[in-house]
Design an enzyme around this catalytic site. Structure first.
Site, PDB file in Angstrom:
ATOM      1  N   LYS A 197      -0.936  -2.730   1.307  1.00 11.07           N
ATOM      2  CA  LYS A 197      -0.425  -3.555   2.405  1.00 11.07           C
ATOM      3  C   LYS A 197      -0.282  -5.018   1.966  1.00 11.07           C
ATOM      4  O   LYS A 197      -0.625  -5.367   0.853  1.00 11.07           O
ATOM      5  CB  LYS A 197      -1.333  -3.388   3.634  1.00 11.07           C
ATOM      6  CG  LYS A 197      -1.383  -1.930   4.140  1.00 11.07           C
ATOM      7  CD  LYS A 197      -0.085  -1.488   4.795  1.00 11.07           C
ATOM      8  CE  LYS A 197       0.145  -0.002   4.848  1.00 11.07           C
ATOM      9  NZ  LYS A 197      -0.738   0.798   5.665  1.00 11.07           N
TER      10      LYS A 197
HETATM   11  C1  LIG Z   1      -1.153   2.097   6.311  1.00  8.69           C
HETATM   12  C2  LIG Z   1      -0.777   2.502   7.680  1.00  8.69           C
HETATM   13  C3  LIG Z   1      -1.725   2.852   8.654  1.00  8.69           C
HETATM   14  C4  LIG Z   1      -3.160   3.128   8.368  1.00  8.69           C
HETATM   15  O1  LIG Z   1      -3.857   2.173   7.728  1.00  8.69           O
HETATM   16  P1  LIG Z   1      -5.161   2.555   6.867  1.00  8.69           P
HETATM   17  O2  LIG Z   1      -5.758   1.200   6.642  1.00  8.69           O
HETATM   18  O3  LIG Z   1      -4.686   3.210   5.616  1.00  8.69           O
HETATM   19  O4  LIG Z   1      -6.021   3.424   7.693  1.00  8.69           O
HETATM   20  C5  LIG Z   1      -1.296   3.082   9.952  1.00  8.69           C
HETATM   21  N1  LIG Z   1      -0.007   3.025  10.266  1.00  8.69           N
HETATM   22  C6  LIG Z   1       0.946   2.727   9.365  1.00  8.69           C
HETATM   23  C7  LIG Z   1       2.377   2.671   9.813  1.00  8.69           C
HETATM   24  C8  LIG Z   1       0.593   2.481   8.046  1.00  8.69           C
HETATM   25  O5  LIG Z   1       1.553   2.232   7.146  1.00  8.69           O
END
Ligand SMILES: *Cc1c(COP(=O)(O)O)cnc(C)c1O
Length: 399
Positions: A197
């Site tokens: 992210k």
């Molecule tokens: C990465 C992601 C999540 C979940 O995040 P985590 O930190 O991996 O649990 C939820 N929704 C979307 C659209 C994502 O890309």
């Protein structure tokens, strides 16, 4: 032998090394911040988590921020705080990651999948309006790739049907909707600090909300349903006494991760500028390629550019998306797909009987989208490598 032998194409020049789809931006300051926590004697949720929450809330302009150990945990706690439970329905875009809908199921509720708009691939408000029933308690707009959803239209529908707006803002740090930071628009906003992210804590997440009661509920539920700053019980201020007020979860962030988050958050705007440079270079180089559509930005939004998603036009090409990704890999370029829509996965097909034709926009997009690498570390020449690989492939296989 592979049917798509790149040796057959003389313009192919192989990069010396594989270009990863994503590399997190970890600097010496991040390593120093984490090391300092490791030396401090306090590893789990403590002073660094509190500091990360305060800095994040200030950065977003939100009155409350609750740190947790994943974006998925953030979504789970946000829906729980908003009162979603057994027998309820929650509207979720089908073009999203597993996490957005699984937490709905885990709360005993039913995810109602909704199609996307063809341009932004975000939740289509008209499709949302058609999908909701009187059992619907909440909607989860996902700001796909970092492009904010149409929060005016979604907000209006939510008010009319008394839905909580729980934003999945995993892609949207930082992004703005009509000048307002994402994280201050919906009722609750859930961020992710997963390794890919826009900022990372390895694993981690955050919820922002203007509602102090929900913030308090999420804090309590993130740590076993134990009331009132339980972590203080091991400090001089605290006491050994504690009350369990509900069967909660184990979703607290660690101070190790929070130290990384504080250090990353300080560079969040720099990272965005670097991704914007990548985006501009891709746009310039790809926008005149007839078989490729570059991503759309609607007026009134500031895009986070977490992902750079191109779309291929299958009518103009003799090969499909999967083969293009395979050819990119042979040219040492990492690419990805965000996402295979939920309605095409066995669980959602079999449990709820969804058909591809129920979601025409997401179904066709799902075979045409390719996410290209976009992160601060990419050099101009890395992006040139991606661009020449993409253009060589689509030109060679043009109909
Ligand atoms: C990465 C992601 C999540 C979940 O995040 P985590 O930190 O991996 O649990 C939820 N929704 C979307 C659209 C994502 O890309």
């Amino acid at each position: 032998m592979n049917r798509f032998n790149p040796a057959g194409c003389e313009r192919n020049e192989l990069r010396k090394s594989f270009l990863s789809f994503h590399v997190p931006e970890i600097g010496e300051q991040d390593i120093a911040a984490v090391t300092q926590v490791l030396r401090s004697g306090w590893l789990t949720a403590g002073p660094r988590v509190k500091e990360f929450e305060d800095r994040f809330a200030r950065y977003i302009g939100a009155s409350n921020a609750v740190a947790v150990n994943s974006g998925t945990a953030a979504l789970h706690l946000a829906l729980e705080a908003a009162g979603v439970g057994a027998g309820d329905e929650v509207a979720v875009p089908t073009l999203t990651f597993a996490a957005t809908a699984e937490v709905v199921v885990q709360l005993g509720a039913r995810p109602i999948l909704v199609d996307c708009s063809p341009d932004t691939l975000n939740l289509d408000p008209a499709a949302l309006e058609r999908a909701i029933s009187s059992r619907c308690k909440a909607v989860i707009p996902v700001h796909f790739a970092g492009h904010p959803c149409d929060m005016d239209a979604i907000g209006e529908i939510a008010r009319a049907h008394r839905l909580a707006v729980v934003e999945d803002a995993a892609h949207a740090l930082p992004a703005k909707w009509r000048g307002r930071m994402i994280g201050t628009v919906g009722d609750l906003s859930c961020f992710s600090f997963y390794a890919t992210k826009t900022i990372t804590t390895g694993e981690g997440g955050m919820i922002t909300t203007a509602n102090p009661d929900w913030a308090e509920r999420m804090r309590i539920m993130s740590l076993h349903g134990i009331s009132k700053d339980a972590w203080k019980r091991y400090t001089a201020e605290g006491s050994w006494r504690y009350d369990i007020i509900a069967p909660g979860y184990k979703y607290n962030l660690t101070d190790i991760a929070a130290a990384l988050g504080i250090s990353q958050l300080a560079r969040c705007d720099d990272f965005l500028r670097a991704r914007l440079r990548c985006k501009e270079q891709y746009d310039q180089a790809l926008r005149s390629e007839p078989a490729i559509e570059t991503p759309v930005t609607r007026p009134g939004v500031e895009h986070a550019w977490h992902l750079y998603v191109i779309r291929i036009d299958p009518r103009q090409l003799r090969i499909g998306r999967d083969q293009i990704i395979e050819l990119l890999k042979q040219r040492n370029i990492g690419a990805a797909v965000h996402f295979i829509p939920l309605h095409l996965h066995p669980y959602y097909r079999q449990t709820y009987g969804y058909q591809p034709a129920d979601f025409p926009n997401a179904s066709s997009a799902s075979e045409q989208i390719i996410s290209l690498p976009i992160y601060p570390r990419l050099t101009t020449s890395d992006i040139e490598d991606v661009v020449s690989a993409v253009t060589d492939i689509v030109r060679e296989y043009r109909r």
